[in-house]
Design a protein around this motif. Structure first.
Motif, mmCIF file in Angstrom:
data_model
loop_
_atom_site.group_PDB
_atom_site.id
_atom_site.type_symbol
_atom_site.label_atom_id
_atom_site.label_comp_id
_atom_site.label_asym_id
_atom_site.label_seq_id
_atom_site.Cartn_x
_atom_site.Cartn_y
_atom_site.Cartn_z
ATOM 1 N N VAL A 100 -23.893 18.163 -44.065
ATOM 2 C CA VAL A 100 -23.049 17.530 -45.085
ATOM 3 C C VAL A 100 -22.723 18.503 -46.212
ATOM 4 O O VAL A 100 -21.570 18.603 -46.644
ATOM 5 C CB VAL A 100 -23.735 16.259 -45.638
ATOM 6 N N THR A 101 -23.725 19.213 -46.718
ATOM 7 C CA THR A 101 -23.474 20.151 -47.817
ATOM 8 C C THR A 101 -22.574 21.302 -47.371
ATOM 9 O O THR A 101 -21.737 21.774 -48.147
ATOM 10 C CB THR A 101 -24.784 20.723 -48.387
ATOM 11 N N PHE A 113 -18.878 12.597 -65.256
ATOM 12 C CA PHE A 113 -17.841 13.537 -65.674
ATOM 13 C C PHE A 113 -17.030 14.069 -64.502
ATOM 14 O O PHE A 113 -15.818 14.228 -64.591
ATOM 15 C CB PHE A 113 -18.496 14.712 -66.411
ATOM 16 N N PHE A 114 -17.711 14.317 -63.373
ATOM 17 C CA PHE A 114 -17.033 14.954 -62.238
ATOM 18 C C PHE A 114 -17.371 14.259 -60.927
ATOM 19 O O PHE A 114 -16.516 13.643 -60.315
ATOM 20 C CB PHE A 114 -17.396 16.438 -62.193
ATOM 21 N N GLY A 115 -18.633 14.345 -60.471
ATOM 22 C CA GLY A 115 -19.078 13.509 -59.363
ATOM 23 C C GLY A 115 -19.418 14.128 -58.025
ATOM 24 O O GLY A 115 -20.490 13.853 -57.488
ATOM 25 N N PRO A 116 -18.538 14.959 -57.422
ATOM 26 C CA PRO A 116 -18.816 15.446 -56.070
ATOM 27 C C PRO A 116 -20.144 16.191 -55.969
ATOM 28 O O PRO A 116 -20.487 16.994 -56.838
ATOM 29 C CB PRO A 116 -17.645 16.406 -55.797
ATOM 30 N N GLY A 117 -20.901 15.924 -54.901
ATOM 31 C CA GLY A 117 -22.149 16.632 -54.669
ATOM 32 C C GLY A 117 -23.340 16.122 -55.450
ATOM 33 O O GLY A 117 -24.410 16.735 -55.422
ATOM 34 N N THR A 118 -23.182 14.971 -56.140
ATOM 35 C CA THR A 118 -24.273 14.456 -56.969
ATOM 36 C C THR A 118 -25.543 14.206 -56.158
ATOM 37 O O THR A 118 -26.650 14.554 -56.584
ATOM 38 C CB THR A 118 -23.855 13.154 -57.673
ATOM 39 N N GLY A 119 -25.397 13.592 -54.985
ATOM 40 C CA GLY A 119 -26.561 13.304 -54.151
ATOM 41 C C GLY A 119 -27.304 14.566 -53.741
ATOM 42 O O GLY A 119 -28.540 14.601 -53.743
ATOM 43 N N ALA A 120 -26.545 15.613 -53.400
ATOM 44 C CA ALA A 120 -27.164 16.884 -52.997
ATOM 45 C C ALA A 120 -27.913 17.509 -54.165
ATOM 46 O O ALA A 120 -29.017 18.047 -53.998
ATOM 47 C CB ALA A 120 -26.099 17.849 -52.489
ATOM 48 N N ILE A 121 -27.339 17.429 -55.360
ATOM 49 C CA ILE A 121 -28.004 17.978 -56.544
ATOM 50 C C ILE A 121 -29.304 17.231 -56.813
ATOM 51 O O ILE A 121 -30.340 17.844 -57.116
ATOM 52 C CB ILE A 121 -27.060 17.908 -57.765
ATOM 53 N N LEU A 133 -18.308 24.352 -58.934
ATOM 54 C CA LEU A 133 -18.983 23.473 -57.986
ATOM 55 C C LEU A 133 -19.128 24.088 -56.594
ATOM 56 O O LEU A 133 -20.207 23.994 -55.996
ATOM 57 C CB LEU A 133 -18.275 22.118 -57.904
ATOM 58 N N PRO A 134 -18.088 24.707 -56.015
ATOM 59 C CA PRO A 134 -18.287 25.329 -54.700
ATOM 60 C C PRO A 134 -19.396 26.375 -54.708
ATOM 61 O O PRO A 134 -20.137 26.505 -53.725
ATOM 62 C CB PRO A 134 -16.925 25.974 -54.400
ATOM 63 N N VAL A 135 -19.513 27.122 -55.822
ATOM 64 C CA VAL A 135 -20.582 28.113 -55.932
ATOM 65 C C VAL A 135 -21.937 27.408 -55.905
ATOM 66 O O VAL A 135 -22.866 27.840 -55.207
ATOM 67 C CB VAL A 135 -20.432 28.927 -57.232
ATOM 68 N N LEU A 136 -22.050 26.316 -56.659
ATOM 69 C CA LEU A 136 -23.288 25.545 -56.685
ATOM 70 C C LEU A 136 -23.618 25.000 -55.305
ATOM 71 O O LEU A 136 -24.783 25.043 -54.865
ATOM 72 C CB LEU A 136 -23.161 24.397 -57.684
ATOM 73 N N MET A 137 -22.607 24.510 -54.592
ATOM 74 C CA MET A 137 -22.845 23.945 -53.267
ATOM 75 C C MET A 137 -23.270 25.018 -52.270
ATOM 76 O O MET A 137 -24.076 24.765 -51.375
ATOM 77 C CB MET A 137 -21.595 23.223 -52.760
ATOM 78 N N THR A 139 -26.751 24.864 -50.251
ATOM 79 C CA THR A 139 -26.782 24.984 -48.787
ATOM 80 C C THR A 139 -27.724 26.096 -48.353
ATOM 81 O O THR A 139 -28.530 25.925 -47.424
ATOM 82 C CB THR A 139 -25.366 25.257 -48.236
ATOM 83 N N ILE A 140 -27.628 27.254 -49.016
ATOM 84 C CA ILE A 140 -28.509 28.377 -48.676
ATOM 85 C C ILE A 140 -29.966 28.004 -48.913
ATOM 86 O O ILE A 140 -30.841 28.281 -48.080
ATOM 87 C CB ILE A 140 -28.130 29.628 -49.502
ATOM 88 N N TYR A 141 -30.232 27.341 -50.033
ATOM 89 C CA TYR A 141 -31.602 26.924 -50.334
ATOM 90 C C TYR A 141 -32.140 25.986 -49.258
ATOM 91 O O TYR A 141 -33.282 26.137 -48.795
ATOM 92 C CB TYR A 141 -31.649 26.225 -51.698
ATOM 93 N N SER A 142 -31.324 25.019 -48.844
ATOM 94 C CA SER A 142 -31.789 24.047 -47.854
ATOM 95 C C SER A 142 -32.036 24.687 -46.492
ATOM 96 O O SER A 142 -32.846 24.194 -45.699
ATOM 97 C CB SER A 142 -30.769 22.909 -47.712
#
Length: 266
Positions: A245-246, A158-166, A112-116, A120-123
């Motif tokens: 936030v991200t 299943f997990f949850g954190p960062g769902t809104g950002a995804i 997840l941290p890698v995904l975040m 962040t870089i994309y945004s």
């Protein structure tokens, strides 16, 4: 468990939790990520961890419903495919919640941290996310709602954190939405996923209703304010808040999971 859900902080702590929920409501309505404020606040108040998570879901659902209705009232919500998306998200979240008992979530905690970081870089660098004009969608709205609803809904359950950002990045990349459009479109879908999660916390008696409803009142006020800020200011406020936030969420996840060395290899 009963002591956990009936735990009552002092009046001053309740006031702080109300204020935290108000601020989280503003942030959530703009770009999501209000849990970064409310969950630590609940834990610092002395609410037991599992009950803190369940109570946080209750107040978050109230805030997301308020933001959704506010955007709907001001005719900002695109209803195309929304029902399909909400149903698919609910199905995915149910499946994800059930899968928690079958598969370990350790891999997601590392990835997840890698995904975040990628989000962040994309945004920050994406011209698409900086644009104030919508682009041509890469897939149909109906297919997007069903496929992403099942996939992201599963992740939320299943997990949850960062769902809104995804969700926001998915809307931007696949449907060509602007940051403002993506933020608004995310609300009812996130709401559905969190409703399913809340149901499971209620089933295991891990929700403090007194605290959750009090914070829910703060969420209502904050969500109305945040929604109106988005309606009036659009992408110029959504994008910087989303990036902030991200970024904060990424730092938090890296700290909690110890994935700093892994990210250094990227």
């Amino acid at each position: 468990m009963l002591e956990s859900v009936t735990f009552v902080p002092s009046d001053s702590v309740l006031l702080i939790l109300f204020a935290a929920a108000f601020l989280a409501g503003v942030v959530d309505a703009i770009a999501g990520g209000g849990g970064l404020i409310t969950v630590p606040s609940l834990l610092l108040a002395g609410v037991p961890p599992l009950t803190a998570l369940g109570t946080n879901r209750l107040q978050a659902v109230i805030g997301e419903l308020t933001a959704f209705l506010t955007y709907l009232w001001h005719q900002q919500m695109n209803l195309n495919g929304l029902l399909s998306g909400m149903i698919a998200t609910a199905v995915g979240a149910l499946a994800g919640s059930y899968a928690v008992s079958l598969f370990p979530a350790d891999a997601l905690r590392i990835l997840l941290p890698v995904l975040m970081v990628v989000i962040t870089i994309y945004s920050v660098v994406s011209k698409r996310f900086k644009s104030n004009e919508a682009a041509e969608p890469k897939i149909s709205v109906q297919w997007f709602m069903i496929s992403m609803g099942l996939l992201i809904g599963f992740y939320n359950g299943f997990f949850g954190p960062g769902t809104g950002a995804i969700w926001m990045i998915a809307f931007a990349i696949l449907l060509g939405y602007t940051a403002k459009q993506a933020s608004i479109a995310t609300k009812p879908l996130n709401l559905m996923g969190n409703l399913v999660s809340l149901f499971f916390f209620i089933m295991i008696s891990s929700v403090n209703y007194k605290i959750g409803l009090l914070m829910g009142l703060g969420q209502i006020l904050g969500s109305v304010l945040g929604s109106k800020i988005v309606i009036r200011n659009g992408d110029k406020v959504v994008r910087p808040v989303f990036i902030t936030v991200t970024l904060l969420m990424t730092v938090k996840l890296i700290y909690e999971t110890g994935t700093g060395p892994l990210l250094a290899l990227l």
